[in-house]
Write a protein that holds these residues in place. Structure first.
Motif, PDB file in Angstrom:
ATOM      1  N   PRO A  40       0.651  -1.382   0.120  1.00 55.21           N
ATOM      2  CA  PRO A  40      -0.112  -0.073   0.146  1.00 55.21           C
ATOM      3  C   PRO A  40       0.815   1.129   0.035  1.00 55.21           C
ATOM      4  CG  PRO A  40       0.274  -0.682   2.342  1.00 55.21           C
ATOM      5  CD  PRO A  40       0.935  -1.783   1.441  1.00 55.21           C
ATOM      6  N   VAL A  41       1.689   1.478  -1.170  1.00 58.80           N
ATOM      7  CA  VAL A  41       2.528   2.593  -1.232  1.00 58.80           C
ATOM      8  C   VAL A  41       2.573   3.265  -2.830  1.00 58.80           C
ATOM      9  CG1 VAL A  41       4.185   1.483   0.734  1.00 58.80           C
ATOM     10  CG2 VAL A  41       4.700   1.243  -1.802  1.00 58.80           C
TER      11      VAL A  41
ATOM     12  N   GLN B 285      -7.161   1.290  -0.857  1.00 55.38           N
ATOM     13  CA  GLN B 285      -6.135   1.156   0.099  1.00 55.38           C
ATOM     14  C   GLN B 285      -6.730   1.922   1.180  1.00 55.38           C
ATOM     15  OE1 GLN B 285      -2.185   2.454  -1.020  1.00 55.38           O
ATOM     16  NE2 GLN B 285      -2.342   1.407  -3.018  1.00 55.38           N
TER      17      GLN B 285
ATOM     18  N   GLU C 229      -6.557   0.434   5.127  1.00 53.09           N
ATOM     19  CA  GLU C 229      -6.101   1.630   6.320  1.00 53.09           C
ATOM     20  C   GLU C 229      -6.892   1.673   7.345  1.00 53.09           C
ATOM     21  OE1 GLU C 229      -3.500   5.440   6.270  1.00 53.09           O
ATOM     22  OE2 GLU C 229      -5.261   5.409   4.664  1.00 53.09           O
TER      23      GLU C 229
ATOM     24  N   PHE D 189       1.849   3.361   6.494  1.00 50.38           N
ATOM     25  CA  PHE D 189       0.242   3.339   6.126  1.00 50.38           C
ATOM     26  C   PHE D 189      -0.147   3.015   7.131  1.00 50.38           C
ATOM     27  CE2 PHE D 189      -2.839   0.360   4.524  1.00 50.38           C
ATOM     28  CZ  PHE D 189      -3.284   1.245   3.652  1.00 50.38           C
TER      29      PHE D 189
END
Length: 320
Positions: A170-171, A186, A190, A214
């Motif tokens: 998740p970047v 995402q 999160e 994250f």
């Protein structure tokens, strides 16, 4: 010269490996990459260090086309090493993997095409293997059912906290083309991990090492062991290269996660310090140590003979 430690030894040590992309036996990936040999090289180099990780975490794309025989070969390489190290093996699904063959070949499971989500206990550290794959697609998704399951698991804190291992990180990526292949929605993921005991996220997929945060947790992405992505390319382009392969060492301290990138391969030696030499070095005063590390021609207030006492000058030479 005893330096005071800033913090105690790490609580946990994990070996993080990703994107092995095994193909058919004796074949080369993209006609040039020996995926099997690269992984063997990794382990040949690593065991020389004589350090013992608690777990080997493989974050997906283990077989390039989900071939059953590729999983068999992978398992035959990894299991003896894990046994020698006394380490637990944690397998994570990637978009190139096939769930049925993955389950059968690595988990001895006949659950078929069910999402491969598992919880592992590693000496009090909880590691969650989360399946972010969408069968037949290269992008990642985490379903409503998976998020509900994850929320239920995280509702009870683990003794030493939690790591989540998934394939799609998740970047963001400096490669614009990677947007087509990233983890979608995402923010939903999160919201589930925020405020929980998640101490870090391990991922792969990108074929290069990168780091971010994250949901309040650090994210570390391990590069591939097969081939890597060149980040020095023109906008909207990509270039796979047979070089710069690496894996990560994950050390968990009480208040942080440390990720260290280790390149695969043999390189020329600039200097070498043995354990015996280091022990002698630690017995020096600060002034003597400074003299030992002073290169020829540099000024020092300590006589050279003092530094030589650590082994006829060998230590002084090796630490420069």
């Amino acid at each position: 010269m005893n330096a005071e430690l800033q913090r105690p030894a790490p609580e946990h040590f994990i070996l993080h490996i990703s994107d092995t992309h095994f193909v058919a036996d004796n074949d080369l990936l993209h006609g040039s990459v020996d995926s099997d040999e690269n992984l063997r090289q990794l382990f040949r180099d690593f065991v020389k260090a004589q350090i013992k990780p608690e777990a080997l975490v493989f974050t997906g794309d283990l077989a390039d086309t989900g071939r059953p025989d590729a999983y068999v070969r992978l398992r035959n390489i990894v299991e003896p090493v894990a046994e020698e190290l006394g380490a637990k093996i944690i397998w994570v699904m990637g978009n190139h993997d096939g769930r049925t063959a993955f389950r059968s070949g690595l988990l001895d499971s006949d659950a078929g095409e069910e999402s491969v989500d598992m919880v592992h206990d590693v000496n009090g550290l909880r590691i969650i293997a989360l399946d972010s794959t969408v069968p037949g697609k290269h992008h990642g998704e985490i379903s409503d059912e998976q998020l509900a399951w994850l929320s239920d698991v995280l509702a009870t804190p683990a003794p030493h906290g939690t790591l989540i291992a998934l394939h799609h990180p998740p970047v963001p990526s400096p490669l614009e083309m990677m947007a087509m292949f990233e983890l979608r929605e995402q923010s939903r993921f999160e919201k589930v991990i925020e405020g929980t005991d998640v101490r870090g996220i391990l991922a792969g997929h990108l074929h290069y090492s990168t780091f971010s945060t994250f949901g309040g947790a650090p994210v570390t992405v391990a590069s591939a062991t097969c081939y890597t992505q060149d980040l020095n390319v023109a906008p909207k382009s990509m270039r796979g290269q047979n070089g710069a392969q690496a894996f990560n060492l994950i050390h968990l301290y009480q208040d942080k996660m440390l990720s260290s990138v280790v390149p695969i391969g043999e390189f020329s030696t600039v200097y070498s310090v043995t354990a015996e030499q280091m022990a002698a070095f630690e017995k020096m005063t600060l002034e003597e140590a400074t003299a030992a590390m002073t290169a020829p021609g540099e000024e020092s207030d300590v006589e050279p003979s003092i530094a030589a006492e650590a082994g006829d000058g060998e230590l002084a030479e090796s630490v420069r």
